[in-house]
Design an enzyme around this catalytic site. Structure first.
Site, PDB file in Angstrom:
ATOM      1  N   SER A  44       0.798  -1.238   0.000  1.00  0.00           N
ATOM      2  CA  SER A  44       0.000   0.000   0.000  1.00  0.00           C
ATOM      3  C   SER A  44       0.826   1.282   0.000  1.00  0.00           C
ATOM      4  CB  SER A  44      -0.954   0.018   1.193  1.00  0.00           C
ATOM      5  OG  SER A  44      -1.997  -0.869   0.947  1.00  0.00           O
ATOM      6  N   LYS A  81       0.201   3.271  -2.977  1.00  0.00           N
ATOM      7  CA  LYS A  81      -1.012   4.084  -3.149  1.00  0.00           C
ATOM      8  C   LYS A  81      -0.713   5.584  -3.113  1.00  0.00           C
ATOM      9  CE  LYS A  81      -3.918   0.487  -1.116  1.00  0.00           C
ATOM     10  NZ  LYS A  81      -4.634   0.063   0.101  1.00  0.00           N
ATOM     11  N   TYR A 114      -3.991  -2.727 -10.031  1.00  0.00           N
ATOM     12  CA  TYR A 114      -3.857  -2.515  -8.580  1.00  0.00           C
ATOM     13  C   TYR A 114      -2.893  -3.548  -7.955  1.00  0.00           C
ATOM     14  CZ  TYR A 114      -5.212  -2.606  -3.645  1.00  0.00           C
ATOM     15  OH  TYR A 114      -5.184  -2.616  -2.279  1.00  0.00           O
ATOM     16  N   TYR A 121      -4.129   4.364   7.886  1.00  0.00           N
ATOM     17  CA  TYR A 121      -5.464   3.753   8.028  1.00  0.00           C
ATOM     18  C   TYR A 121      -6.167   4.230   9.288  1.00  0.00           C
ATOM     19  CZ  TYR A 121      -3.589   0.848   4.373  1.00  0.00           C
ATOM     20  OH  TYR A 121      -3.021   0.424   3.213  1.00  0.00           O
ATOM     21  N   VAL A 126       1.122  -3.457   4.044  1.00  0.00           N
ATOM     22  CA  VAL A 126       1.075  -4.712   4.810  1.00  0.00           C
ATOM     23  C   VAL A 126       2.362  -5.533   4.768  1.00  0.00           C
ATOM     24  CG1 VAL A 126      -1.398  -5.238   4.926  1.00  0.00           C
ATOM     25  CG2 VAL A 126      -0.093  -5.918   2.927  1.00  0.00           C
TER      26      VAL A 126
HETATM   27  N1  GLN Z   1      -2.229  -5.365  -1.751  1.00  0.00           N
HETATM   28  C1  GLN Z   1      -2.762  -5.252  -0.436  1.00  0.00           C
HETATM   29  C2  GLN Z   1      -4.243  -5.500  -0.445  1.00  0.00           C
HETATM   30  O1  GLN Z   1      -4.881  -5.094  -1.353  1.00  0.00           O
HETATM   31  C3  GLN Z   1      -2.453  -3.880   0.081  1.00  0.00           C
HETATM   32  C4  GLN Z   1      -2.970  -3.637   1.462  1.00  0.00           C
HETATM   33  C5  GLN Z   1      -2.002  -2.906   2.340  1.00  0.00           C
HETATM   34  O2  GLN Z   1      -0.800  -2.841   2.103  1.00  0.00           O
HETATM   35  N2  GLN Z   1      -2.518  -2.397   3.432  1.00  0.00           N
HETATM   36  O3  GLN Z   1      -4.803  -6.102   0.419  1.00  0.00           O
END
Ligand code: GLN
Length: 317
Positions: A76, A79, A201, A253, A271
């Protein structure tokens, strides 16, 4: 006043050997206190007890510790960069499709999206990032290359790649992301085919980068939107302020408030255990350690950032 404060801003803050050895002790202490994400099977195979730290200053100086050069799945953290790209490609119209508010739900919450009539709470929760991917896909002739190329340009590393195995694993177990994308499609908030949007994605989440490469790539956010390495403008100063505001309110988050309290920097987590933080006008900091807390943020990464910001007095608050 402008002259003296500017000089002050340009000078590097000294990170001494003593501070780095404290950081290594902190990491040792924090190992075992979280869990490695294993819902994407290849992420679960990473050695949990390691950490990396890279601090890159606007003038190019770098301080590194631990496994700062080890590449990991950026997940993430990507993002932040896809949002930057979408802001460049789409402009303010993007904000008709995604809100800019913190979410108290988990990053992959389906009910949050349903409760908001298909408009994701912010661009960093999964639903928001999927909308951002759709917006990029609609504006690009080669959507599967554009994010990787952008990351290569920003980091200055032409050999960056997508780990295909991670992308495949994500597609295999990404049932929630499929649920979110189909719900978005139902609400008319996705224009392209769900499979194509999710492929983009998953692929940008599966780019492999090191702490040093990520901190290098994010320097424009510490420099009013201009990459100091190339002199290239990435986003306007105003968009830089907006990106940093979103990072403070939503980048970690549903524990963004807690993180602002403890650390107080714009930051984005993933994550796989990476956290990329910005000290506006000064530096970009990336930490990585795979074990996560229950909100999906690196335990050791947060400990290191908390120590570093307090020690150096670099919180934005
Ligand atoms: N690729 C992970 C997902 O879509 C990204 C989530 C994350 O890093 N928090 O679940």
């Amino acid at each position: 006043m402008a002259v003296s404060s500017d000089q002050n801003i340009k000078s590097n803050i000294e990170i001494t050997g003593k501070i780095l050895s404290e950081i290594s002790k902190l990491a040792e202490h924090g190992f075992g206190k979280g869990t490695v994400a294993d819902y994407i099977s290849s992420l679960g195979k990473v050695n949990p007890n390691q950490y990396g730290l890279a601090v890159v200053y606007r003038n190019g100086d770098i301080v590194e510790a631990g496994n700062s050069g080890t590449r990991f799945s950026i997940q993430s953290v990507s993002k932040l960069f896809t949002l930057t790209l979408a802001m460049r490609l789409v402009g303010p119209e993007l904000w008709t499709r995604v809100h800019r508010n913190p979410s108290m739900d988990r990053f992959n919450s389906v009910s949050d999206l349903e409760n908001n009539n298909g408009i994701p709470g912010n661009p960093f929760v999964n639903a928001g990032a999927i909308v951002v991917s759709d917006a990029i896909a609609s504006r690009s002739a080669a959507p599967n290359r554009i994010v990787l190329d952008f990351m290569r340009t920003l980091s200055g590393q032409n050999d960056l790649y997508v780990d295909q195995q991670v992308a495949l694993d994500e597609a295999e177990t990404g049932h929630r992301n499929f649920a979110l994308a189909y719900l978005l499609k139902d609400y008319g908030n996705i224009s392209n085919k769900v499979d194509d949007v999710l492929s983009l994605y998953f692929r940008h989440c599966a780019i492999e980068m090191s702490c040093t490469e990520l901190a290098q790539a994010a320097l424009y956010l510490a420099n009013d939107g201009v990459d100091p390495k190339s002199g290239q403008r990435i986003v306007s100063a105003e968009e830089t302020r907006e990106l940093n505001a979103l990072l403070v309110t939503s980048g970690m988050y549903n524990s963004s408030g807690e993180f602002a309290f403890r650390v107080g920097l714009p930051a984005k987590s993933g994550v796989s255990g990476g956290i990329l933080a910005i000290v506006p006008q000064r530096m970009a900091i990336c930490v990585w350690s795979p074990e996560l807390d229950t909100n999906g943020n690196s335990v050791v990464g947060q400990l290191i950032l908390e120590y570093l910001t307090q020690k150096l007095g670099i919180s934005v608050f």
